[in-house]
Design an enzyme around this catalytic site. Structure first.
Site, PDB file in Angstrom:
ATOM      1  N   SER A  11      59.572   8.990 -12.973  1.00 54.83           N
ATOM      2  CA  SER A  11      58.286   9.596 -13.316  1.00 54.83           C
ATOM      3  C   SER A  11      58.430  10.901 -14.094  1.00 54.83           C
ATOM      4  O   SER A  11      57.644  11.827 -13.927  1.00 54.83           O
ATOM      5  CB  SER A  11      57.457   9.811 -12.046  1.00 54.83           C
ATOM      6  N   ALA A  14      59.701  10.299 -19.935  1.00 54.28           N
ATOM      7  CA  ALA A  14      59.867   8.955 -20.502  1.00 54.28           C
ATOM      8  C   ALA A  14      59.020   7.945 -19.731  1.00 54.28           C
ATOM      9  O   ALA A  14      58.255   7.163 -20.318  1.00 54.28           O
ATOM     10  CB  ALA A  14      61.342   8.554 -20.468  1.00 54.28           C
ATOM     11  N   THR A  41      62.478  16.499 -15.795  1.00 57.79           N
ATOM     12  CA  THR A  41      61.520  16.965 -16.812  1.00 57.79           C
ATOM     13  C   THR A  41      60.810  18.229 -16.333  1.00 57.79           C
ATOM     14  O   THR A  41      60.692  19.208 -17.072  1.00 57.79           O
ATOM     15  CB  THR A  41      60.458  15.868 -17.079  1.00 57.79           C
ATOM     16  N   GLU A 116      67.072  27.790 -30.317  1.00 55.06           N
ATOM     17  CA  GLU A 116      68.117  27.636 -29.305  1.00 55.06           C
ATOM     18  C   GLU A 116      69.446  27.355 -29.991  1.00 55.06           C
ATOM     19  O   GLU A 116      69.496  27.136 -31.202  1.00 55.06           O
ATOM     20  CB  GLU A 116      67.738  26.507 -28.326  1.00 55.06           C
ATOM     21  N   HIS A 239      75.504  23.566 -19.017  1.00 52.34           N
ATOM     22  CA  HIS A 239      74.667  24.622 -19.594  1.00 52.34           C
ATOM     23  C   HIS A 239      75.378  25.947 -19.356  1.00 52.34           C
ATOM     24  O   HIS A 239      75.821  26.217 -18.240  1.00 52.34           O
ATOM     25  CB  HIS A 239      73.286  24.620 -18.937  1.00 52.34           C
ATOM     26  N   HIS A 346      74.507  20.072 -16.556  1.00 48.18           N
ATOM     27  CA  HIS A 346      73.120  20.160 -16.993  1.00 48.18           C
ATOM     28  C   HIS A 346      72.557  18.836 -17.510  1.00 48.18           C
ATOM     29  O   HIS A 346      71.423  18.477 -17.210  1.00 48.18           O
ATOM     30  CB  HIS A 346      73.042  21.215 -18.096  1.00 48.18           C
ATOM     31  N   ARG A 381      74.800  17.126 -26.834  1.00 54.83           N
ATOM     32  CA  ARG A 381      73.354  17.161 -27.158  1.00 54.83           C
ATOM     33  C   ARG A 381      72.931  18.507 -27.728  1.00 54.83           C
ATOM     34  O   ARG A 381      73.294  19.570 -27.209  1.00 54.83           O
ATOM     35  CB  ARG A 381      72.556  16.891 -25.882  1.00 54.83           C
ATOM     36  N   SER A 386      66.143  16.414 -25.916  1.00 60.76           N
ATOM     37  CA  SER A 386      66.008  15.333 -24.936  1.00 60.76           C
ATOM     38  C   SER A 386      64.562  14.999 -24.588  1.00 60.76           C
ATOM     39  O   SER A 386      64.212  13.820 -24.441  1.00 60.76           O
ATOM     40  CB  SER A 386      66.785  15.662 -23.671  1.00 60.76           C
TER      41      SER A 386
END
Ligand code: SIN
Length: 532
Positions: A11, A14, A41, A116, A239, A346, A381, A386
């Site tokens: 949930s 996505a 998320t 970033e 991270h 991360h 990434r 993301s």
């Protein structure tokens, strides 16, 4: 047994964005193992990267993504996702998501864009420093208000039901799931011809992580057991800046803070990042995390510091209210003192191998978001790509589902047998589960984190093999519980990470090994694909 046109597991951005769109075409079940808002998320701080300004372009965003990805991002996938970003952002806004605005040169309101690491332009849309929470809250509200969607909270997906598992002589496909209804303590059967896996990543495999408790790699483990291909699991992103404090663990200090001028310093105030990369504190994450790891090992200090005290205090409080308030609870005033930080696990850049439409190697099953590997992230990434991937690919997945199996023309319904629990008892010693859980997380941190060696990977593999047989024994002998299911998934995913890392005999992106410290394009410019 309940039947739905679409069955979504997870949930976060996505799963919820898929469910909202799919509900216009048929019935949808969303299955999630805790409260629906307990997702990765919801913890995302920085934002969502998307080309929005006149002085930016898709080409530049594509180039930054390819550069971070260290040769493993398929350019067509990257270009597709990035160029479909603006429409997906508009959809989020239509669902009620609010992004920060600012007054532009002509005094007209425009979207405020952050920067970033690894981005050459400002292109990160944000909602203060709680972008993920804003997205999760608004999408969840829409989902709760949509009649065609049934939300199963506190239902833990145990395994996929596949024709192969059932022994049917039909072509292999996914036809549903078994899910543990935690309140009732029983396993139910949910059937669908279109199963969409959106369970996020596996940060909890590591002792130190920025991820919430839910990130135990359930989706990858389930897909692996069902025979799906798994790609690039060695590329775990650390991270660089997780708060270092004994009372407050797993609290992220967003990279957007470095985008607004915060600098990494050591205890004496020395800015050390320029010694590692000309981009300094805003270099891509793999470089910054490795530099911090090196500094910590060199000096013996437990952490480094992130300093934003040179910025105006009101600006800091307005732009990063969540970080300001949270740090104050442990007596750190970020407007006056540098923040102690360490790297932490991360993001899982690999996952269930899919195409850019989310299709997996098992018909009837799609995977979207962190659980999947479309290739967008390659070997590393780019920050804030993301959430973009989650919302863009879920749109493409719906189109792909509808064209593969149009609603109303469902595949012939099979009679799915109920879950067989056999002759089992309740777990008598939870301490064993917790012990194994801690052991996995510690060994992954010590042997398989930022800097790896062949010997450490071998040690990890041996220990994980023993743990896996112990956990398997529990699974067969005891009644399933969420603790046991998470442990089973955790050990499976840890093993996949170690296996993938051991195969790659070079250093690339997020995979760095002292035994092969250089990139080797001649032999290793390929994805690591695991098949059962
Ligand atoms: C952050 O806010 O630093 C995290 C953003 C991301 O991981 O994409």
């Amino acid at each position: 047994m309940k039947k739905y046109d679409f069955l979504v597991i997870g949930s976060g951005i996505a799963g919820l964005s898929f469910a909202l769109r799919a509900s216009k075409h048929g019935s949808v079940a969303v299955v999630t193992k805790r409260d629906a808002a307990a997702t990765n998320t919801a913890w995302a701080q920085g934002g969502i990267a998307c080309v929005q300004s006149e002085n930016d372009s898709f080409d530049e965003h594509v180039a930054d993504t390819l550069d971070a990805g260290a040769g493993l991002c398929p350019e067509d996938v990257v270009r597709t996702i990035i160029s479909e970003g603006p429409d997906a952002i508009q959809e989020l806004v239509d669902w009620g998501v609010e992004f920060d605005k600012k007054h532009g040169d002509s005094d007209e309101e425009e979207v405020a864009l952050g920067r970033e690491g690894g981005h050459t332009k400002r292109r990160v849309l944000h909602h203060k420093d709680t972008t993920g929470r804003e997205i999760e809250t608004k999408l969840l509200q829409e989902v709760r208000d949509t009649e065609n969607i049934e939300l199963f909270e506190h239902h833990f997906a145990v395994d996929f039901i596949t024709t192969a598992r059932l022994g049917f002589a039909t072509p292999p496909r996914c036809v549903g799931i078994y899910a543990l209804d935690e309140e009732e303590g029983k396993v139910i059967t949910l059937q669908s011809d279109r199963v969409i896996l959106c369970t996020g990543g596996s940060g909890r495999v590591y002792l130190y992580t920025t991820n919430p408790d839910v990130a135990s790699g359930d989706g990858v483990a389930m897909a692996w057991r069902a025979g799906c291909e798994i790609a690039n699991m060695e590329f775990i992103q650390f991270h660089p800046t997780c708060l270092y404090h004994h009372e407050l663990k797993s609290f992220l200090i967003t990279e957007a803070m470095r985008g607004e001028g915060a600098e990494l310093i050591d205890k004496s105030g020395r800015r050390f990042m320029e010694e590692y990369d000309p981009r300094g504190s805003l270099a891509p994450r793999d470089i910054v995390a490795r530099a911090i790891d090196r500094e910590i090992k060199k000096t013996g200090e437990p952490c480094v510091f992130l300093d934003i005290t040179h910025k105006d205090a009101n600006f800091i409080k307005d732009r990063f209210p969540n970080i300001y308030e949270t740090c104050l609870t442990v007596d750190i005033d970020i407007t006056k003192q540098p923040i102690p930080v360490v790297p932490a696990a991360h993001y899982q850049c690999g996952g269930v191998n899919t195409d850019v439409n989310g299709a997996t190697s098992l018909p009837g099953l799609w995977a979207v978001g962190e659980v999947a590997c479309t290739g967008l992230h390659g070997a590393n990434r780019l920050a804030s790509n993301s959430l973009l991937e989650g919302v863009v690919v879920s749109h493409r997945t719906l189109k792909d589902c509808l064209s593969a199996i149009p609603v109303g023309q469902n595949v012939e319904r099979l009679d799915l047998p109920p879950w067989e629990s056999g002759d089992v008892t309740d777990v008598d010693e939870l301490v064993v589960i917790y012990h194994n859980w801690d052991e996995i997380r510690r060994l992954m941190w010590d042997y398989v984190s930022i800097v790896r060696t062949t010997k450490r990977l071998q040690r990890a593999a041996t220990r994980l093999q023993n743990l896996q047989s112990e956990v398997q024994e529990f699974y067969w002998n005891f009644r399933v519980s969420s603790e046991l299911l998470e442990l089973r998934n955790l050990v499976e995913v840890a093993t996949l990470i170690v296996d993938s890392a051991a195969r790659r005999k070079e250093s690339r992106g997020l995979h760095y090994t002292l035994d092969h410290p250089d990139k080797d394009d001649e032999s290793w410019l390929v994805d690591t694909i695991l098949k059962k």
